[in-house]
Design a protein around this motif. Structure first.
Motif, short mmCIF file in Angstrom:
data_model
loop_
_atom_site.label_atom_id
_atom_site.label_comp_id
_atom_site.label_asym_id
_atom_site.label_seq_id
_atom_site.Cartn_x
_atom_site.Cartn_y
_atom_site.Cartn_z
N SER A 98 -1.58 17.39 -4.68
CA SER A 98 -0.72 16.47 -3.93
C SER A 98 -1.56 15.53 -3.07
O SER A 98 -1.19 14.39 -2.84
N ASN A 133 -2.68 12.60 -5.03
CA ASN A 133 -1.59 11.65 -5.23
C ASN A 133 -1.38 10.74 -4.02
O ASN A 133 -1.19 9.54 -4.17
N THR A 134 -1.42 11.34 -2.81
CA THR A 134 -1.21 10.50 -1.62
C THR A 134 -2.33 9.49 -1.47
O THR A 134 -2.08 8.34 -1.12
N GLY A 150 -4.08 8.22 -3.83
CA GLY A 150 -3.86 7.18 -4.85
C GLY A 150 -2.79 6.21 -4.40
O GLY A 150 -2.95 5.00 -4.50
N ALA A 151 -1.70 6.73 -3.83
CA ALA A 151 -0.60 5.87 -3.40
C ALA A 151 -1.06 4.96 -2.26
O ALA A 151 -0.72 3.78 -2.22
N LYS A 152 -1.85 5.53 -1.34
CA LYS A 152 -2.31 4.73 -0.20
C LYS A 152 -3.18 3.57 -0.66
O LYS A 152 -3.02 2.45 -0.20
N SER A 153 -4.11 3.86 -1.58
CA SER A 153 -5.01 2.77 -1.98
C SER A 153 -4.24 1.73 -2.79
O SER A 153 -4.58 0.56 -2.78
N ALA A 154 -3.16 2.16 -3.46
CA ALA A 154 -2.35 1.18 -4.19
C ALA A 154 -1.67 0.24 -3.21
O ALA A 154 -1.59 -0.97 -3.43
N VAL A 155 -1.20 0.81 -2.09
CA VAL A 155 -0.57 -0.03 -1.06
C VAL A 155 -1.59 -1.03 -0.52
O VAL A 155 -1.34 -2.23 -0.41
N TRP A 156 -2.80 -0.52 -0.23
CA TRP A 156 -3.85 -1.41 0.32
C TRP A 156 -4.24 -2.50 -0.65
O TRP A 156 -4.61 -3.59 -0.26
N ARG A 157 -4.15 -2.18 -1.95
CA ARG A 157 -4.58 -3.15 -2.95
C ARG A 157 -3.73 -4.42 -2.88
O ARG A 157 -4.21 -5.51 -3.15
#
Ligand code: HEC
Length: 124
Positions: free
Chosen positions: A2, A5-6, A8-15
């Protein structure tokens, strides 16, 4: 798992957030630098004044023609033909009063004289 996953989600937001922030900051600064001169009292006074191109021509001959040519065709200084198509009124005022580009001197013109000069530059 988990945790992965978090992250990954955080860096997607930053991207997408980071470019958006950069655009906001850079674009905001750019718009600000365009609007700021409009609040300058001298620039406001010049813009509120109706220029007389034939008086402007006299001012040009006395102060500018030595470097820019009698008809603005360029000498020591660059040609000013069609200059109003290439530069905004605010840019022209700033160029004339700033003294930022030697050897061109810094001019201190009354708002009426500046408006006359600008109206003459439009005819070049
Ligand atoms: C001593 C010579 C000299 C005098 C006098 C002079 N200029 Fe200039 N001017 C220059 C030079 C040299 C440049 C180019 C500066 C640069 O970009 O490095 C220039 C640039 C300019 C530009 C910008 C041109 C462009 O393509 O962006 C404008 C507009 C201008 N001058 C207007 C004037 C006006 C109007 C006067 C009279 C009130 C004047 N100048 C008097 C030498 C002079």
């Amino acid at each position: 798992m988990s945790l992965v996953n978090t992250v990954g989600a955080k860096s997607a937001v930053w991207r997408w957030l980071l470019p958006v922030l950069v655009v906001l900051v850079v674009g905001g600064g750019w718009i600000f630098s365009l609007l700021l001169p409009l609040r300058d009292p001298y620039i406001q006074a010049v813009r509120a004044t109706v220029g007389d191109p034939s008086r402007g021509e006299q001012i040009f001959i006395l102060n500018c023609a030595g470097c820019h040519g009698l008809d603005g065709e360029g000498e020591v200084g660059p040609s000013l033909l069609q200059i109003s198509h290439r530069r905004s009124q605010v840019q022209l005022i700033q160029q004339i009063i700033s003294g930022n580009t030697p050897p061109m001197p810094k001019f201190q013109a009354q708002p009426q004289d500046m408006a006359d000069l600008l109206s003459y530059l439009k005819t070049l």
